[in-house]
Design a protein around this motif. Structure first.
Motif, PDB file in Angstrom:
ATOM      1  N   MET A   2      -2.292  -3.493  20.520  1.00  0.00           N
ATOM      2  CA  MET A   2      -3.397  -3.634  19.832  1.00  0.00           C
ATOM      3  C   MET A   2      -4.673  -4.024  20.714  1.00  0.00           C
ATOM      4  O   MET A   2      -5.764  -3.548  20.533  1.00  0.00           O
ATOM      5  N   ALA A   3      -4.246  -4.708  21.798  1.00  0.00           N
ATOM      6  CA  ALA A   3      -5.181  -5.251  22.881  1.00  0.00           C
ATOM      7  C   ALA A   3      -5.804  -3.819  23.550  1.00  0.00           C
ATOM      8  O   ALA A   3      -6.984  -3.911  24.069  1.00  0.00           O
ATOM      9  N   GLU A   4      -5.279  -2.781  23.697  1.00  0.00           N
ATOM     10  CA  GLU A   4      -5.477  -1.717  24.309  1.00  0.00           C
ATOM     11  C   GLU A   4      -6.664  -1.027  23.322  1.00  0.00           C
ATOM     12  O   GLU A   4      -7.522  -0.553  23.915  1.00  0.00           O
ATOM     13  N   ARG A   5      -6.379  -1.112  22.174  1.00  0.00           N
ATOM     14  CA  ARG A   5      -7.607  -0.461  21.419  1.00  0.00           C
ATOM     15  C   ARG A   5      -8.786  -1.090  21.371  1.00  0.00           C
ATOM     16  O   ARG A   5     -10.019  -0.446  21.452  1.00  0.00           O
ATOM     17  N   TYR A   6      -8.705  -2.499  21.628  1.00  0.00           N
ATOM     18  CA  TYR A   6     -10.031  -3.179  21.676  1.00  0.00           C
ATOM     19  C   TYR A   6     -10.595  -2.959  23.220  1.00  0.00           C
ATOM     20  O   TYR A   6     -11.816  -2.702  23.155  1.00  0.00           O
ATOM     21  N   LEU A   7      -9.650  -2.647  24.413  1.00  0.00           N
ATOM     22  CA  LEU A   7     -10.238  -2.201  25.590  1.00  0.00           C
ATOM     23  C   LEU A   7     -10.988  -0.846  25.413  1.00  0.00           C
ATOM     24  O   LEU A   7     -12.107  -0.521  25.836  1.00  0.00           O
ATOM     25  N   ASP A   8     -10.381   0.010  24.670  1.00  0.00           N
ATOM     26  CA  ASP A   8     -10.820   1.423  24.255  1.00  0.00           C
ATOM     27  C   ASP A   8     -12.426   1.182  23.336  1.00  0.00           C
ATOM     28  O   ASP A   8     -13.313   2.057  23.810  1.00  0.00           O
ATOM     29  N   VAL A   9     -12.511   0.217  22.742  1.00  0.00           N
ATOM     30  CA  VAL A   9     -13.906  -0.069  21.970  1.00  0.00           C
ATOM     31  C   VAL A   9     -14.736  -0.387  23.049  1.00  0.00           C
ATOM     32  O   VAL A   9     -15.999   0.235  23.011  1.00  0.00           O
ATOM     33  N   GLN A  10     -14.344  -1.257  24.019  1.00  0.00           N
ATOM     34  CA  GLN A  10     -15.482  -1.476  25.159  1.00  0.00           C
ATOM     35  C   GLN A  10     -15.784  -0.368  25.977  1.00  0.00           C
ATOM     36  O   GLN A  10     -17.155  -0.269  26.246  1.00  0.00           O
ATOM     37  N   ARG A  11     -14.888   0.508  26.116  1.00  0.00           N
ATOM     38  CA  ARG A  11     -15.288   1.680  26.839  1.00  0.00           C
ATOM     39  C   ARG A  11     -16.119   2.571  26.071  1.00  0.00           C
ATOM     40  O   ARG A  11     -17.047   3.261  26.903  1.00  0.00           O
ATOM     41  N   CYS A  12     -15.597   2.854  24.693  1.00  0.00           N
ATOM     42  CA  CYS A  12     -16.682   3.493  24.024  1.00  0.00           C
ATOM     43  C   CYS A  12     -18.104   3.125  24.202  1.00  0.00           C
ATOM     44  O   CYS A  12     -18.895   3.866  24.136  1.00  0.00           O
ATOM     45  N   ILE A  13     -18.360   1.918  23.965  1.00  0.00           N
ATOM     46  CA  ILE A  13     -19.866   1.346  23.880  1.00  0.00           C
ATOM     47  C   ILE A  13     -20.240   1.393  25.237  1.00  0.00           C
ATOM     48  O   ILE A  13     -21.429   1.740  25.244  1.00  0.00           O
ATOM     49  N   GLU A  14     -19.662   1.237  26.445  1.00  0.00           N
ATOM     50  CA  GLU A  14     -20.276   1.454  27.548  1.00  0.00           C
ATOM     51  C   GLU A  14     -20.712   3.148  27.916  1.00  0.00           C
ATOM     52  O   GLU A  14     -21.725   3.014  28.321  1.00  0.00           O
ATOM     53  N   ARG A  15     -19.959   3.840  27.261  1.00  0.00           N
ATOM     54  CA  ARG A  15     -20.352   5.167  27.476  1.00  0.00           C
ATOM     55  C   ARG A  15     -21.457   5.523  26.706  1.00  0.00           C
ATOM     56  O   ARG A  15     -22.428   6.347  27.218  1.00  0.00           O
TER      57      ARG A  15
ATOM     58  N   GLU B  95     -13.813  -9.369  23.271  1.00  0.00           N
ATOM     59  CA  GLU B  95     -14.846  -8.596  22.409  1.00  0.00           C
ATOM     60  C   GLU B  95     -15.916  -9.481  22.044  1.00  0.00           C
ATOM     61  O   GLU B  95     -16.004 -10.596  22.178  1.00  0.00           O
ATOM     62  N   ALA B  96     -16.897  -8.770  21.517  1.00  0.00           N
ATOM     63  CA  ALA B  96     -18.363  -9.474  21.114  1.00  0.00           C
ATOM     64  C   ALA B  96     -17.921 -10.164  19.866  1.00  0.00           C
ATOM     65  O   ALA B  96     -17.194  -9.884  18.934  1.00  0.00           O
ATOM     66  N   THR B  97     -18.391 -11.505  19.933  1.00  0.00           N
ATOM     67  CA  THR B  97     -18.412 -12.251  18.666  1.00  0.00           C
ATOM     68  C   THR B  97     -19.101 -11.722  17.403  1.00  0.00           C
ATOM     69  O   THR B  97     -20.086 -11.027  17.752  1.00  0.00           O
ATOM     70  N   GLU B  98     -19.058 -12.050  16.194  1.00  0.00           N
ATOM     71  CA  GLU B  98     -19.411 -11.348  14.989  1.00  0.00           C
ATOM     72  C   GLU B  98     -21.134 -11.930  15.129  1.00  0.00           C
ATOM     73  O   GLU B  98     -21.768 -11.215  14.769  1.00  0.00           O
ATOM     74  N   ARG B  99     -21.141 -13.257  15.532  1.00  0.00           N
ATOM     75  CA  ARG B  99     -22.375 -13.821  15.494  1.00  0.00           C
ATOM     76  C   ARG B  99     -23.430 -12.873  16.285  1.00  0.00           C
ATOM     77  O   ARG B  99     -24.483 -12.630  16.025  1.00  0.00           O
ATOM     78  N   SER B 100     -22.960 -12.784  17.345  1.00  0.00           N
ATOM     79  CA  SER B 100     -24.032 -11.957  18.534  1.00  0.00           C
ATOM     80  C   SER B 100     -23.966 -10.589  18.285  1.00  0.00           C
ATOM     81  O   SER B 100     -25.055  -9.953  18.386  1.00  0.00           O
ATOM     82  N   ILE B 101     -23.054  -9.943  17.344  1.00  0.00           N
ATOM     83  CA  ILE B 101     -23.344  -8.609  17.005  1.00  0.00           C
ATOM     84  C   ILE B 101     -24.203  -8.441  15.890  1.00  0.00           C
ATOM     85  O   ILE B 101     -25.138  -7.625  16.048  1.00  0.00           O
ATOM     86  N   ASP B 102     -24.123  -9.400  14.888  1.00  0.00           N
ATOM     87  CA  ASP B 102     -25.160  -9.621  14.100  1.00  0.00           C
ATOM     88  C   ASP B 102     -26.568  -9.819  14.281  1.00  0.00           C
ATOM     89  O   ASP B 102     -27.592  -9.189  13.927  1.00  0.00           O
ATOM     90  N   ALA B 103     -26.669 -10.535  15.323  1.00  0.00           N
ATOM     91  CA  ALA B 103     -27.865 -10.614  16.055  1.00  0.00           C
ATOM     92  C   ALA B 103     -28.696  -9.713  17.064  1.00  0.00           C
ATOM     93  O   ALA B 103     -29.669  -9.618  17.414  1.00  0.00           O
ATOM     94  N   ALA B 104     -27.604  -8.589  17.492  1.00  0.00           N
ATOM     95  CA  ALA B 104     -27.964  -7.533  18.372  1.00  0.00           C
ATOM     96  C   ALA B 104     -28.898  -6.714  17.916  1.00  0.00           C
ATOM     97  O   ALA B 104     -29.008  -6.646  16.528  1.00  0.00           O
ATOM     98  N   PRO B 105     -29.751  -5.644  18.682  1.00  0.00           N
ATOM     99  CA  PRO B 105     -30.653  -4.807  18.241  1.00  0.00           C
ATOM    100  C   PRO B 105     -29.853  -3.735  17.380  1.00  0.00           C
ATOM    101  O   PRO B 105     -28.511  -3.740  17.530  1.00  0.00           O
ATOM    102  N   GLN B 106     -30.384  -2.960  16.605  1.00  0.00           N
ATOM    103  CA  GLN B 106     -29.502  -2.150  15.650  1.00  0.00           C
ATOM    104  C   GLN B 106     -28.833  -1.001  16.436  1.00  0.00           C
ATOM    105  O   GLN B 106     -27.727  -0.631  15.882  1.00  0.00           O
ATOM    106  N   ALA B 107     -29.281  -0.548  17.409  1.00  0.00           N
ATOM    107  CA  ALA B 107     -28.656   0.414  18.177  1.00  0.00           C
ATOM    108  C   ALA B 107     -27.274  -0.237  18.657  1.00  0.00           C
ATOM    109  O   ALA B 107     -26.240   0.659  18.624  1.00  0.00           O
TER     110      ALA B 107
END
Length: 69
Positions: A1-14, A37-49
């Motif tokens: 499962m942790a590997e999938r979260y790492l893949d999410v970070q790579r996807c966002i970086e790309r 991973e990013a906290t829910e609060r920080s993602i909610d406050a992030a720019p739309q992109a």
């Protein structure tokens, strides 16, 4: 499962670029699986992109229903 979260970070970086958490003021925390991973609060406050990219990457890796730290 942790590997999938790492893949999410790579996807966002790309899409957004390296150092995206610092660039957009995203707070990272360790989740229940021990991955960083990013906290829910920080993602909610992030720019739309950033929110849309995060959602797309989590959906691709079947993590949309998983709770955030």
């Amino acid at each position: 499962m942790a590997e999938r979260y790492l893949d999410v970070q790579r996807c966002i970086e790309r899409t957004i670029g390296k150092q995206w958490p610092q660039k957009y003021g995203i707070v990272l925390a360790r989740n229940q699986w021990g991955a960083i991973e990013a906290t829910e609060r920080s993602i909610d406050a992030a720019p739309q992109a950033v929110r849309m990219t995060d959602l797309r990457c989590r959906r691709q890796l079947s993590l949309t229903g998983e709770p955030r730290p």
